[in-house]
Design a protein around this motif. Sequence first.
Motif, PDB file in Angstrom:
ATOM      1  N   ILE A 322       0.833  -1.201   0.000  1.00 61.70           N
ATOM      2  CA  ILE A 322       0.000   0.000   0.000  1.00 61.70           C
ATOM      3  C   ILE A 322       0.869   1.253   0.000  1.00 61.70           C
ATOM      4  CG2 ILE A 322      -1.596   1.341   1.447  1.00 61.70           C
ATOM      5  CD1 ILE A 322      -2.925  -1.339   2.170  1.00 61.70           C
ATOM      6  N   ALA A 323       1.975   1.226   0.752  1.00 58.32           N
ATOM      7  CA  ALA A 323       2.880   2.380   0.800  1.00 58.32           C
ATOM      8  C   ALA A 323       3.437   2.695  -0.580  1.00 58.32           C
ATOM      9  CB  ALA A 323       4.018   2.105   1.776  1.00 58.32           C
ATOM     10  N   ILE A 345      -9.142  -6.373  -3.120  1.00 54.05           N
ATOM     11  CA  ILE A 345      -9.545  -4.974  -3.256  1.00 54.05           C
ATOM     12  C   ILE A 345      -8.992  -4.441  -4.567  1.00 54.05           C
ATOM     13  CG2 ILE A 345      -9.589  -2.712  -2.124  1.00 54.05           C
ATOM     14  CD1 ILE A 345      -8.507  -4.182   0.410  1.00 54.05           C
ATOM     15  N   SER A 346      -9.794  -3.690  -5.285  1.00 55.09           N
ATOM     16  CA  SER A 346      -9.342  -3.108  -6.541  1.00 55.09           C
ATOM     17  C   SER A 346      -8.269  -2.056  -6.286  1.00 55.09           C
ATOM     18  CB  SER A 346     -10.513  -2.473  -7.283  1.00 55.09           C
ATOM     19  OG  SER A 346     -10.050  -1.734  -8.399  1.00 55.09           O
ATOM     20  N   ARG A 347      -7.211  -2.075  -7.106  1.00 57.47           N
ATOM     21  CA  ARG A 347      -6.153  -1.076  -6.996  1.00 57.47           C
ATOM     22  C   ARG A 347      -6.572   0.277  -7.565  1.00 57.47           C
ATOM     23  NH1 ARG A 347      -0.443  -2.555  -6.490  1.00 57.47           N
ATOM     24  NH2 ARG A 347      -0.305  -4.692  -5.731  1.00 57.47           N
ATOM     25  N   THR A 348      -7.761   0.343  -8.167  1.00 56.69           N
ATOM     26  CA  THR A 348      -8.240   1.622  -8.681  1.00 56.69           C
ATOM     27  C   THR A 348      -8.929   2.456  -7.605  1.00 56.69           C
ATOM     28  OG1 THR A 348     -10.390   0.717  -9.356  1.00 56.69           O
ATOM     29  CG2 THR A 348      -8.584   0.578 -10.949  1.00 56.69           C
ATOM     30  N   LYS A 349      -9.151   1.869  -6.425  1.00 56.60           N
ATOM     31  CA  LYS A 349      -9.822   2.585  -5.349  1.00 56.60           C
ATOM     32  C   LYS A 349      -8.885   3.600  -4.709  1.00 56.60           C
ATOM     33  CE  LYS A 349     -13.469   0.084  -5.910  1.00 56.60           C
ATOM     34  NZ  LYS A 349     -14.653   0.680  -6.578  1.00 56.60           N
ATOM     35  N   LYS A 350      -9.483   4.636  -4.138  1.00 50.79           N
ATOM     36  CA  LYS A 350      -8.706   5.612  -3.394  1.00 50.79           C
ATOM     37  C   LYS A 350      -8.221   4.993  -2.084  1.00 50.79           C
ATOM     38  CE  LYS A 350     -10.909   9.764  -5.317  1.00 50.79           C
ATOM     39  NZ  LYS A 350      -9.678  10.405  -5.831  1.00 50.79           N
ATOM     40  N   LEU A 351      -7.235   5.622  -1.482  1.00 49.76           N
ATOM     41  CA  LEU A 351      -6.629   5.071  -0.280  1.00 49.76           C
ATOM     42  C   LEU A 351      -7.655   4.834   0.822  1.00 49.76           C
ATOM     43  CD1 LEU A 351      -4.145   4.273   1.420  1.00 49.76           C
ATOM     44  CD2 LEU A 351      -3.909   6.691   2.021  1.00 49.76           C
ATOM     45  N   SER A 352      -8.547   5.780   1.054  1.00 48.03           N
ATOM     46  CA  SER A 352      -9.511   5.639   2.151  1.00 48.03           C
ATOM     47  C   SER A 352     -10.381   4.405   1.966  1.00 48.03           C
ATOM     48  CB  SER A 352     -10.396   6.886   2.251  1.00 48.03           C
ATOM     49  OG  SER A 352     -11.223   7.015   1.105  1.00 48.03           O
ATOM     50  N   VAL A 354      -9.559   1.585   0.445  1.00 47.95           N
ATOM     51  CA  VAL A 354      -8.759   0.391   0.739  1.00 47.95           C
ATOM     52  C   VAL A 354      -8.596   0.228   2.247  1.00 47.95           C
ATOM     53  CG1 VAL A 354      -6.483  -0.662   0.483  1.00 47.95           C
ATOM     54  CG2 VAL A 354      -7.561   0.477  -1.459  1.00 47.95           C
ATOM     55  N   LEU A 355      -8.317   1.329   2.952  1.00 49.52           N
ATOM     56  CA  LEU A 355      -8.137   1.251   4.398  1.00 49.52           C
ATOM     57  C   LEU A 355      -9.432   0.868   5.101  1.00 49.52           C
ATOM     58  CD1 LEU A 355      -5.814   4.327   5.098  1.00 49.52           C
ATOM     59  CD2 LEU A 355      -5.188   1.939   4.708  1.00 49.52           C
TER      60      LEU A 355
END
Length: 377
Positions: A322-323, A345-352, A354-355
């Motif tokens: 993630i970093a 989880i899709s890598r196209t999602k925003k950080l929030s 995913v968290l």
Amino acid sequence: MENLDVRLLIERYENGTLSEEERAMLESWYLSEVRLNKDYQGLEENLAKLDQHFLHIISAEEKKGTRLWPKVAVAASFFAVIGLSLYFYSSKFPKKAEFANIQTTDIDPAGNKAYLTLGNGKRITLTDAGNGTIARQTGVQISKTADGQLVYTIAEKNSGSSFLLEFNTIETPNGGRYEIVLPDGTHVWMNAASSLKYPASFASLKERRVELHGEAYFQVAKDKRHPFIVKAAEQEVKVLGTHFNINSYANEVETKTTLLEGSINISNLKSKNSKILSPGQQAIVKGSDIKVGDADVDQVVSWKNGDFVFEGEDLKAVMRQIARWYDVEIEYQGNISSSGVVSTISRTKKLSQVLKALQINQGIHFKVDGRRVLVMP
């Protein structure tokens, strides 16, 4: 955020009015919440027909040896991303207040960001460069395409006497990724925080030799007379034409090479030992050892296909991914469990997003301050 009443979904299932998307959602919920947790909470009558339907599916999957945990992971992640709140499971899921520490000013996922350093030392920011030809050298033309690729094409033939060997380096920063087509036609997909050093032209060379730091997926152009060699950390991979993935980050303790198609030879530069891989196998190089075993190929190349797929991975290994992908710093507070993380989880999602998915699925908490992510129990 409005709650989606699962009881209503069950009624619509019984009436035959569910959409395909809603049916998939209900199946995922049943597998993750009811099947595994055995927690019906007064819905016994509503679930009577679901038991007959879903237990038939589960029985068929178990006979085929299908794993249920990836489905559970997908379910948990899906609920997290779209904000599905199950009203009778509210005690299991974090309250809205617990998400307050995840910032509203969000961080985007990695994009087409890279830097190209030519043999003469000129550094080009590919993100800002216009489409079309961006440089010429050693008889090749270097172009940037509209869909974010760096492409080398032969512009003129070089005689052996006039050939000048120049090396180029393409680097992706944290929060960046890029695709490149090398002068021989080899296609390379580069993950975040990676670099690839290669000749500007392979003309007059007996070997096509490149050097990788980080992670990349190679689709090597076939050329039996000129083997393609990738040096990554303490190993070399030698191929004639094939598809494979190398993960060789400096902050990971192992270098992992996974073969998808063809055949490759892996040599440990310390021990001089070597192994030949068949499709579906992975070689792990650590120190002077080479260990070969079967690989979950879909999981290995999930980054290239646009997903995070965690199947029992250590939390800190997950956070390192993630970093790199979101260009953030990770810090830890308190006693953080390092038990295996299971999620898709899709890598196209925003950080929030995913968290939040990890927070719901794994029971860990996050606080985001700028580009710093604090992980808390």
